[in-house]
Design an enzyme around this catalytic site. Structure first.
Site, short mmCIF file in Angstrom:
data_model
loop_
_atom_site.label_atom_id
_atom_site.label_comp_id
_atom_site.label_asym_id
_atom_site.label_seq_id
_atom_site.Cartn_x
_atom_site.Cartn_y
_atom_site.Cartn_z
N ASP A 10 0.74 -1.01 -0.22
CA ASP A 10 0.08 0.06 0.02
C ASP A 10 0.93 1.08 -0.27
O ASP A 10 2.09 1.16 0.30
CB ASP A 10 -0.92 0.02 1.42
CG ASP A 10 -1.63 1.06 1.33
OD1 ASP A 10 -2.41 1.67 0.28
OD2 ASP A 10 -1.86 1.83 2.43
N SER A 11 0.34 2.18 -0.24
CA SER A 11 1.14 3.64 -0.41
C SER A 11 1.39 3.89 1.09
O SER A 11 2.39 4.77 1.29
CB SER A 11 0.22 4.78 -1.09
OG SER A 11 -1.07 4.68 -0.31
N CYS A 73 -4.33 -1.37 -2.15
CA CYS A 73 -4.23 0.15 -2.61
C CYS A 73 -4.95 0.37 -3.68
O CYS A 73 -4.55 -0.07 -4.87
CB CYS A 73 -2.87 0.79 -2.37
SG CYS A 73 -2.88 2.33 -3.02
N GLU A 152 -6.29 10.81 8.35
CA GLU A 152 -5.00 10.91 8.84
C GLU A 152 -4.70 12.05 9.81
O GLU A 152 -3.71 12.03 10.28
CB GLU A 152 -3.85 11.23 7.43
CG GLU A 152 -4.12 9.99 6.46
CD GLU A 152 -2.84 9.68 5.79
OE1 GLU A 152 -2.19 10.61 5.40
OE2 GLU A 152 -2.95 8.60 4.92
N CYS A 183 -11.16 3.66 -2.03
CA CYS A 183 -9.97 4.19 -1.47
C CYS A 183 -9.91 3.30 -0.23
O CYS A 183 -10.92 3.31 0.74
CB CYS A 183 -10.18 5.77 -1.57
SG CYS A 183 -8.67 6.32 -0.46
N HIS A 185 -8.84 4.10 2.66
CA HIS A 185 -9.27 5.12 3.99
C HIS A 185 -10.69 5.35 4.13
O HIS A 185 -11.16 5.70 5.04
CB HIS A 185 -8.55 6.38 3.95
CG HIS A 185 -7.25 6.51 4.06
ND1 HIS A 185 -6.34 5.87 3.49
CD2 HIS A 185 -6.45 7.39 5.07
CE1 HIS A 185 -4.97 6.13 3.59
NE2 HIS A 185 -5.07 6.83 4.62
N1 I24 Z 1 -4.75 7.07 9.84
C1 I24 Z 1 -4.17 6.76 8.69
N2 I24 Z 1 -3.00 7.57 8.60
C2 I24 Z 1 -2.53 8.21 9.43
C3 I24 Z 1 -4.35 7.80 10.63
C4 I24 Z 1 -3.14 8.55 10.76
N3 I24 Z 1 -3.08 9.04 11.75
C5 I24 Z 1 -3.91 8.96 12.48
N4 I24 Z 1 -4.88 8.05 12.02
N5 I24 Z 1 -1.32 8.83 9.14
O1 I24 Z 1 -4.62 5.95 7.55
C6 I24 Z 1 -0.68 8.63 7.93
C7 I24 Z 1 0.72 9.31 8.02
N6 I24 Z 1 1.65 8.49 8.78
C8 I24 Z 1 1.47 6.97 8.75
C9 I24 Z 1 2.70 6.29 9.63
O2 I24 Z 1 3.85 6.73 9.46
C10 I24 Z 1 3.77 8.29 9.62
C11 I24 Z 1 3.03 8.88 8.60
C12 I24 Z 1 -5.81 5.35 7.98
C13 I24 Z 1 -5.48 3.92 8.48
C14 I24 Z 1 -6.29 2.86 8.39
C15 I24 Z 1 -5.85 1.52 9.19
C16 I24 Z 1 -6.22 7.63 12.65
C17 I24 Z 1 -6.16 6.38 12.69
C18 I24 Z 1 -5.39 5.63 13.80
C19 I24 Z 1 -5.40 4.39 13.97
C20 I24 Z 1 -6.18 3.28 13.27
C21 I24 Z 1 -6.79 4.08 12.38
C22 I24 Z 1 -7.00 5.37 12.01
F1 I24 Z 1 -4.45 6.34 14.33
F2 I24 Z 1 -7.74 5.75 11.06
N1 DGL Z 2 -4.16 3.87 -0.27
C1 DGL Z 2 -4.62 4.87 -1.26
C2 DGL Z 2 -6.04 4.31 -1.99
O1 DGL Z 2 -6.52 3.24 -1.68
C3 DGL Z 2 -5.12 6.26 -0.69
C4 DGL Z 2 -3.87 6.83 -0.01
C5 DGL Z 2 -3.12 7.45 -1.16
O2 DGL Z 2 -3.49 8.40 -1.78
O3 DGL Z 2 -2.06 7.18 -1.19
O4 DGL Z 2 -6.35 5.10 -2.99
#
Ligand code: I24
Ligand code: DGL
Length: 472
Positions: A10-11, A73, A152, A183, A185
């Site tokens: 995944d990305s 992804c 995020e 997607c 998310h």
């Molecule tokens: N959910 C996602 N990405 C994040 C996040 C999140 N931060 C809080 N939550 N950050 O995606 C992205 C960038 N980060 C990633 C880790 O390395 C550093 C950069 C959705 C995740 C789906 C499993 C909210 C959150 C969480 C726990 C579980 C689910 C969730 F903290 F949405």
């Molecule tokens: N994982 C990507 C998707 O399902 C969403 C996050 C991104 O844009 O990288 O399209």
């Protein structure tokens, strides 16, 4: 039975929504997951970039000996699934086909909505997948670029999130009876999306649907894992381990002994190999042999401003060196120079290095061939007195480095008549040892397998990696 792990990519962390389903639905499977958190998000990148990054992850998973690859992804699937699938000989699955299938099985009005990132929308992958199977369906696609940032930043339950989701999907309300969450998310925004679309609308989680297809594929190819004491899953991130660990730990609750590692994956810039020739036939031979080594082959045609290099040497090596070393010094590239010719024993090795200029300043192949027949007229009926060999010397040159030299010969004799239309130069007059056909009557592949240049290229291919290694 097959206890190798399933690879998921995944990305970033979004693919963990798919992982959670795998752990739930396929408890006997081991997982290796890679998330390219350093270069995420992919959703606003170009198809070329997404494809290159996806390849980096695919190669990483292959190094972990996975039995199957799941692109968890949507954006990676939309850009790269077809290419990767065609290249690998293990099963490769994306999230788009399963989502599209499930939507078609669910819809009653055949009016289907798809929400996704911009890159997934641009690829039209969902529309194509749906229309291929049900041409009277109507698909309404929509990019929701605000959704990934909301998740995020952990704002899923905020008032802002509610407002943004309602506004974003407004144009689909009342138009569709089924909506694909295209997607990784978006399942995290499911309650808000459901509320905005109305309770009658069926939401399709592409990730969850994909796990059903993984299960079918595992059965079909007899790749299921055994029931084991415990499974060792491994998670890799291209950025920091700690924030990845936090999210994975929270999301995959119940997964004891969660192992997260850092992985370095990098798109290697394609190495350039400049072949010092304007002859397209030679360029093609190099492309065939070195293309699969990750080299991009260029020729002098790609560098129109380079001066002509005079072949003033008296040996094949001297001429090949002149071309390779001078052009390498001018361009800074890895350059291969070649010089070849035909050496006839009855003529004391002539025309040799002068093969190209045998019959004058800028002669045609026919003029050179005619002169050779004329010089050998006295041995007309004595093939044993007309022995000859083609010779090739190849020189690889890099700036500031001792050049690499390889050479090869091809033994045969000179016929009394030109035969065949393939090849070039003296090929119609040259009959290789143990052959009744001239070099110009051989198919390109037959010729390359035995010719002087083909053999020299093989030698170059073998010697090049070590030579390049030592120059660093
Ligand atoms: N959910 C996602 N990405 C994040 C996040 C999140 N931060 C809080 N939550 N950050 O995606 C992205 C960038 N980060 C990633 C880790 O390395 C550093 C950069 C959705 C995740 C789906 C499993 C909210 C959150 C969480 C726990 C579980 C689910 C969730 F903290 F949405
Ligand atoms: N994982 C990507 C998707 O399902 C969403 C996050 C991104 O844009 O990288 O399209």
């Amino acid at each position: 039975m097959n206890n190798r792990p399933i690879g998921l990519l995944d990305s970033g962390v979004g693919g963990l929504t798919v992982v959670r389903e795998v752990l739930r639905q396929l408890p006997n499977e081991e997982i290796v997951y890679i998330g390219d958190t350093r270069r995420a998000p992919y959703g606003s990148r170009t198809k070329e970039q997404i494809t290159a990054f996806t390849w980096d992850m695919v190669n990483f998973l292959l190094s972990k000996n996975v039995k199957m690859i799941v692109m968890a992804c949507n954006t990676a699937t939309a850009a790269a699934l077809e290419e990767v699938k065609q290249t690998l000989d293990i099963p490769v699955l994306g999230v788009i086909l399963p989502g599209a299938s499930a939507a078609l099985q669910t819809t009653q009005t055949k009016k289907i909505g798809v929400i996704s990132t911009q890159a997934t929308l641009d690829s039209k992958a969902y529309v194509k997948n749906i229309m291929q199977r049900t041409s009277d369906a109507e698909v309404f696609s929509l990019a929701c670029p605000k959704f990934v940032p909301i998740v995020e930043s952990n704002e899923m339950n905020s008032e802002i999130a509610k407002k943004v989701v309602h506004e974003s999907v407004q144009s689909l309300v009342g138009k569709v009876d089924t909506l694909i969450l295209g997607c990784t998310h978006y399942p995290l925004l499911r309650p808000l999306i459901q509320e905005a679309m109305g309770s009658e609308v069926k939401l399709i989680d592409s990730g969850a649907e994909t796990v059903r297809d993984i299960s079918v594929l595992l059965n079909y190819f007899a790749l299921n894992g055994d029931k084991r004491q415990e499974n060792h899953h491994e998670f890799y991130t291209t950025a920091s381990v700690t924030p990845f660990y936090e999210i994975a730990h929270n999301w995959l609750d119940g997964l004891e002994d969660l192992k997260v590692f850092h992985a370095e994956i990098e798109t290697k810039p394609k190495k350039v190999m400049l072949v010092a020739t304007r002859n397209q036939g030679k360029v093609r031979e190099f492309e065939k042999l070195f293309g699969s080594f990750g080299y991009q082959i260029k020729s002098l045609k790609d560098f129109p401003n380079l001066p002509d290099i005079d072949e003033t040497g008296t040996t094949f090596e001297a001429n090949a060196r002149l071309k390779a070393e001078q052009i390498s010094a001018l361009t800074g590239e890895l350059v291969i120079g070649d010089d070849s010719g035909i050496c006839v024993d009855a003529l004391g090795g002539r025309p040799g290095v002068y093969s190209h200029r045998y019959a004058g300043e800028d002669p045609t192949d026919a003029q050179n061939n005619a002169k050779l027949l004329q010089e050998l007229a006295a041995t007309e009926n004595q093939p044993e007195k007309r022995t000859a060999h083609f010779h090739t010397t190849l020189v690889a040159a890099c700036p500031q480095h001792e050049s690499l030299v390889v050479e090869a010969d091809w033994q045969g004799h000179i016929a009394t008549q030109a035969q065949g239309e393939n090849g070039f130069g003296y090929d119609p007059l040259f009959v290789p040892e143990n052959s009744s056909k001239s070099a110009a009557e051989l198919l390109e592949e037959e010729k390359n397998a035995q010719s002087h240049r083909g053999q020299a290229l093989q030698k170059l291919m073998l010697a090049l990696p070590e030579w390049l290694e030592n120059k660093a």
